[in-house]
Design a protein around this motif. Structure first.
Motif, PDB file in Angstrom:
ATOM      1  N   PRO A  30       0.819  -1.220   0.000  1.00  0.00           N
ATOM      2  CA  PRO A  30       0.000   0.000   0.000  1.00  0.00           C
ATOM      3  C   PRO A  30       0.847   1.262   0.000  1.00  0.00           C
ATOM      4  N   LEU A  31       0.532   2.172  -0.923  1.00  0.00           N
ATOM      5  CA  LEU A  31       1.179   3.486  -0.908  1.00  0.00           C
ATOM      6  C   LEU A  31       0.769   4.217   0.367  1.00  0.00           C
ATOM      7  N   GLY A  32       1.714   4.817   1.028  1.00  0.00           N
ATOM      8  CA  GLY A  32       1.399   5.571   2.240  1.00  0.00           C
ATOM      9  C   GLY A  32       1.971   4.968   3.501  1.00  0.00           C
ATOM     10  N   ASN A  33       2.305   3.675   3.483  1.00  0.00           N
ATOM     11  CA  ASN A  33       2.904   3.041   4.662  1.00  0.00           C
ATOM     12  C   ASN A  33       4.406   3.292   4.717  1.00  0.00           C
ATOM     13  N   LEU A  34       4.911   3.577   5.897  1.00  0.00           N
ATOM     14  CA  LEU A  34       6.363   3.706   6.085  1.00  0.00           C
ATOM     15  C   LEU A  34       7.066   2.416   5.679  1.00  0.00           C
ATOM     16  N   THR A  35       6.478   1.282   6.050  1.00  0.00           N
ATOM     17  CA  THR A  35       7.084  -0.007   5.723  1.00  0.00           C
ATOM     18  C   THR A  35       7.178  -0.204   4.208  1.00  0.00           C
ATOM     19  N   SER A  36       6.182   0.257   3.463  1.00  0.00           N
ATOM     20  CA  SER A  36       6.208   0.125   2.011  1.00  0.00           C
ATOM     21  C   SER A  36       7.384   0.897   1.424  1.00  0.00           C
ATOM     22  N   GLN A  37       7.634   2.096   1.940  1.00  0.00           N
ATOM     23  CA  GLN A  37       8.758   2.906   1.470  1.00  0.00           C
ATOM     24  C   GLN A  37      10.086   2.208   1.749  1.00  0.00           C
ATOM     25  N   PHE A  38      10.197   1.628   2.936  1.00  0.00           N
ATOM     26  CA  PHE A  38      11.427   0.929   3.290  1.00  0.00           C
ATOM     27  C   PHE A  38      11.613  -0.332   2.460  1.00  0.00           C
ATOM     28  N   PHE A  39      10.555  -1.142   2.358  1.00  0.00           N
ATOM     29  CA  PHE A  39      10.646  -2.383   1.583  1.00  0.00           C
ATOM     30  C   PHE A  39      10.909  -2.102   0.099  1.00  0.00           C
ATOM     31  N   ALA A  40      10.443  -0.951  -0.385  1.00  0.00           N
ATOM     32  CA  ALA A  40      10.700  -0.583  -1.782  1.00  0.00           C
ATOM     33  C   ALA A  40      12.189  -0.497  -2.055  1.00  0.00           C
ATOM     34  N   ASN A  41      12.945   0.056  -1.111  1.00  0.00           N
ATOM     35  CA  ASN A  41      14.398   0.150  -1.264  1.00  0.00           C
ATOM     36  C   ASN A  41      15.068  -1.214  -1.128  1.00  0.00           C
ATOM     37  N   VAL A  42      14.575  -2.037  -0.214  1.00  0.00           N
ATOM     38  CA  VAL A  42      15.139  -3.376  -0.038  1.00  0.00           C
ATOM     39  C   VAL A  42      14.961  -4.195  -1.316  1.00  0.00           C
ATOM     40  N   TYR A  43      13.774  -4.131  -1.893  1.00  0.00           N
ATOM     41  CA  TYR A  43      13.439  -4.918  -3.085  1.00  0.00           C
ATOM     42  C   TYR A  43      14.308  -4.501  -4.273  1.00  0.00           C
ATOM     43  N   LEU A  44      14.407  -3.192  -4.498  1.00  0.00           N
ATOM     44  CA  LEU A  44      15.153  -2.717  -5.663  1.00  0.00           C
ATOM     45  C   LEU A  44      16.651  -2.608  -5.413  1.00  0.00           C
ATOM     46  N   ASN A  45      17.081  -2.918  -4.197  1.00  0.00           N
ATOM     47  CA  ASN A  45      18.517  -3.051  -3.949  1.00  0.00           C
ATOM     48  C   ASN A  45      19.105  -4.163  -4.828  1.00  0.00           C
ATOM     49  N   GLU A  46      18.266  -5.144  -5.168  1.00  0.00           N
ATOM     50  CA  GLU A  46      18.688  -6.219  -6.079  1.00  0.00           C
ATOM     51  C   GLU A  46      19.020  -5.638  -7.457  1.00  0.00           C
ATOM     52  N   LEU A  47      18.195  -4.717  -7.925  1.00  0.00           N
ATOM     53  CA  LEU A  47      18.455  -4.058  -9.206  1.00  0.00           C
ATOM     54  C   LEU A  47      19.719  -3.207  -9.117  1.00  0.00           C
ATOM     55  N   ASP A  48      19.875  -2.475  -8.011  1.00  0.00           N
ATOM     56  CA  ASP A  48      21.049  -1.620  -7.833  1.00  0.00           C
ATOM     57  C   ASP A  48      22.342  -2.418  -7.976  1.00  0.00           C
ATOM     58  N   TYR A  49      22.374  -3.578  -7.324  1.00  0.00           N
ATOM     59  CA  TYR A  49      23.585  -4.407  -7.367  1.00  0.00           C
ATOM     60  C   TYR A  49      23.818  -4.952  -8.780  1.00  0.00           C
ATOM     61  N   PHE A  50      22.740  -5.292  -9.466  1.00  0.00           N
ATOM     62  CA  PHE A  50      22.872  -5.790 -10.839  1.00  0.00           C
ATOM     63  C   PHE A  50      23.463  -4.714 -11.749  1.00  0.00           C
TER      64      PHE A  50
END
Length: 345
Positions: free
Chosen positions: A202-222
């Motif tokens: 859900p947009l608006g949750n603090l956890t969503s913002q944090f998990f968004a960075n965790v998830y796309l950290n995989e892309l960053d490393y790639f």
């Protein structure tokens, strides 16, 4: 690899819950739900602690509303007591993951806001262009900047995050099963037709913002370690890669899309993911970024004008309008907007 096993007790400690409450109420002290929570503060904090301790915590249903500011978005708002839990969780696990993020992963990180992104983009464009312009005689006497930018956007990012993939990423660092249980509780609390879902945040949750960075950290490393792209910047689900070769960016774009599809079950937004000459200016983090100057997006100016109209129609107070204007002005000052700011004022 260092893992973290005994985290859950830290999350429901009284000190952490109080700190989480203070973060959740920031800039919202006059809201009815904050005042109501404070009336029985000790009781509410201890109840949250007991629910977490006994593992019988259940988030309350989200409240959904549509925000048009400036584009239409569906925002899911958690109950205040759940927001306290979100802060309590992030307080403990964010430091573990933040140190694994690349330098140029931005948004929702301390010291990594819009101003940081703008300065990094300016540095990257100078590096790629060779700190100068090429004069093209006979081409309308315009100056042409060396280099190109892959400006990319991930399609429906927050709706498409796969819960199982996210949990597996988190488990690499978090070995405390109770923390994973809590994260699952938060992830599953999303409004969808037909019941529970295995994807989306859900947009608006603090956890969503944090998990968004965790998830796309995989892309960053790639991008950084596999493709070895030097000039890469990501702001939530928008990212740019700068390079002198348009052909190289074309190759990387295809490889990135393949990686997203196969590893994260995501895809690039084909209409919004383009390779653009730096001469044209790059639309990123709210600005049109040229070599020697920066412009504010037209929709940003239009949005500020709409707030003034709301005040004229007595739909918002003068105090509220001034508060909005102060935030807008602080943001607009990062671009070449002196005349625009004078006009709005």
């Amino acid at each position: 690899m260092k893992t973290h096993k005994l985290l859950y007790n830290q999350i429901f400690s009284i000190n952490n819950l109080i700190a989480a409450y203070q973060n959740a109420r920031k800039d919202k002290t006059r809201k009815d739900y904050v005042v109501e929570f404070e009336r029985n503060f000790d009781k509410n904090i201890r109840q949250l602690r007991n629910e977490l301790k006994d593992e019988n915590y259940y988030p309350r249903p989200l409240k959904t509303f549509i925000l048009r500011d400036p584009k239409t978005r569906k925002i899911n708002k958690s109950d205040f007591r759940d927001r306290v839990i979100h802060h309590a969780l992030v307080n403990i696990i964010e430091p573990i993951f933040d140190k694994t993020f690349i330098h140029d992963s931005c948004a929702n990180r301390k010291g990594r806001g819009n101003l940081f992104v703008i300065k990094r983009f300016d540095k990257f464009k100078r590096k790629v262009s060779g700190n100068g312009l090429i004069t093209r005689n006979g081409f309308n006497n315009n100056n042409f900047v060396r280099g190109y930018c892959l400006k990319a956007d991930i399609k429906h990012y927050f709706q498409e995050v796969d819960h199982n993939i996210l949990i597996n990423i988190l488990k690499r660092k978090i070995k405390d099963n109770k923390v994973i249980w809590l994260i699952n509780k938060i992830l599953k609390n999303i409004s969808v037709e037909g019941g529970e879902t295995e994807k989306g945040m859900p947009l608006g949750n603090l956890t969503s913002q944090f998990f968004a960075n965790v998830y796309l950290n995989e892309l960053d490393y790639f991008v950084k370690h596999n493709l070895k792209a030097k000039y890469y910047l990501r702001y939530v689900d928008d990212f740019v890669i700068l390079h002198q070769s348009k052909e190289q960016l074309e190759i990387w774009k295809d490889k990135i899309n393949y990686f997203l599809n196969n590893n994260l079950r995501l895809e690039l937004h084909q209409e919004k993911s383009k390779i653009i000459s730096l001469s044209r200016g790059i639309d990123f983090v709210g600005f049109r970024n040229f070599y020697y100057f920066r412009l504010l997006r037209k929709r940003n100016i239009k949005n500020m004008k709409s707030k003034i109209n709301l005040y004229k129609e007595n739909k918002i107070s003068k105090v509220k309008l001034f508060e909005i204007y102060q935030g807008w002005r602080a943001y607009a000052k990062w671009a070449d907007t002196l005349k625009v700011r004078e006009y709005i004022l």
